[in-house]
Design a protein around this motif. Sequence first.
Motif, PDB file in Angstrom:
ATOM      1  N   CYS A   1       0.838  -1.199   0.000  1.00 40.99           N
ATOM      2  CA  CYS A   1       0.000   0.000   0.000  1.00 40.99           C
ATOM      3  C   CYS A   1       0.877   1.254   0.000  1.00 40.99           C
ATOM      4  CB  CYS A   1      -0.913  -0.017   1.221  1.00 40.99           C
ATOM      5  SG  CYS A   1      -2.041   1.368   1.297  1.00 40.99           S
ATOM      6  N   GLU A   2       1.912   1.219   0.828  1.00 39.64           N
ATOM      7  CA  GLU A   2       2.826   2.365   0.878  1.00 39.64           C
ATOM      8  C   GLU A   2       3.504   2.575  -0.477  1.00 39.64           C
ATOM      9  OE1 GLU A   2       5.440   1.597   4.108  1.00 39.64           O
ATOM     10  OE2 GLU A   2       3.869   1.902   5.619  1.00 39.64           O
TER      11      GLU A   2
ATOM     12  N   THR B   1       1.079   4.078  -2.841  1.00 38.13           N
ATOM     13  CA  THR B   1       0.849   5.483  -2.523  1.00 38.13           C
ATOM     14  C   THR B   1       1.992   6.341  -3.067  1.00 38.13           C
ATOM     15  OG1 THR B   1      -0.296   4.828  -0.510  1.00 38.13           O
ATOM     16  CG2 THR B   1       0.435   7.104  -0.647  1.00 38.13           C
TER      17      THR B   1
ATOM     18  N   ASN C   1       1.737   6.494  -6.725  1.00 37.04           N
ATOM     19  CA  ASN C   1       0.633   7.368  -7.099  1.00 37.04           C
ATOM     20  C   ASN C   1       1.069   8.835  -7.044  1.00 37.04           C
ATOM     21  OD1 ASN C   1      -1.913   8.262  -7.754  1.00 37.04           O
ATOM     22  ND2 ASN C   1      -2.720   8.075  -5.681  1.00 37.04           N
TER      23      ASN C   1
END
Length: 235
Positions: free
Chosen positions: A166-167, A170, A173
């Motif tokens: 997830c990190e 992110t 992104n």
Amino acid sequence: MELTLPVGGGRCSFLRCTGENVGRESEDHPSLQLELKLSWSNELDVNSVPSKSDRNGEAGRSSSTNHALTDAEAEKGSSKCSEDDKEGGGGVTKTRQKKLRLSKEQSCYLEDSFEEHTTLSPKQKNAIAKQLNLRPRQVEVWFQNRRARTKLKQTEVDYERLKQRCENLTTENQRLRRELQELRALRAPTHRANASPTALCVCPSCEKATPTTSDDGKRFGGYLGFPMRLKRQFC
DNA sequence: CGAGTCAATTAGTTTC
DNA sequence: GAAACTAATTGACTCG
């Protein structure tokens, strides 16, 4: 004679001595004992002690554990253990079995067995119990708890992995957003006059956007952003 | 329906 | 003494 005695675990902390529960766990229920009552201090341990050296090695531990038993006590506990296994107590009264730490040898053996198979057939269970001088129920419980620990550990690992992913996403992104902003800046009004319908190709491997010819644009034609055309294309 | 497993929970013991 | 660990219990569920 006490009719209500503390029992550990479960959702009730006291077990009535009325004969209920006898059916379900009578086979090797630790609480079912012939004795009407045993005081906490001299309650018999059902765990046997594998070796004298083991007990000596654990001498620093609490005297309430089986490791501090005398040989005679250990012997008593051992014989009682087998009695319980055979006939499930059949007594009138339940006394809560004192919680006992397994010895290092017992734990190691169980760990090794667990490596081989995480679940046990009744035969395996009995064999291990016999080998370690434990009740089959104790072996069963140990495997049950061990499976729970394994699962918990795996869940923690999975969580960490997902968190990391997830990190990373992110971060990626944010990077892409910045890149988009830069590209938009490049497409300032001054450039518009000369700007051909340039498409941007994003290489999936290096994640870099590179301008392509209008022909490329026609060839790949995927629309990923305004006002530039972004397409996935390998370098 | 009985046996086996799991999830949730309790509670004794050890460690810090 | 609190936290961590873990043996043990209980009830729900599944499967043959």
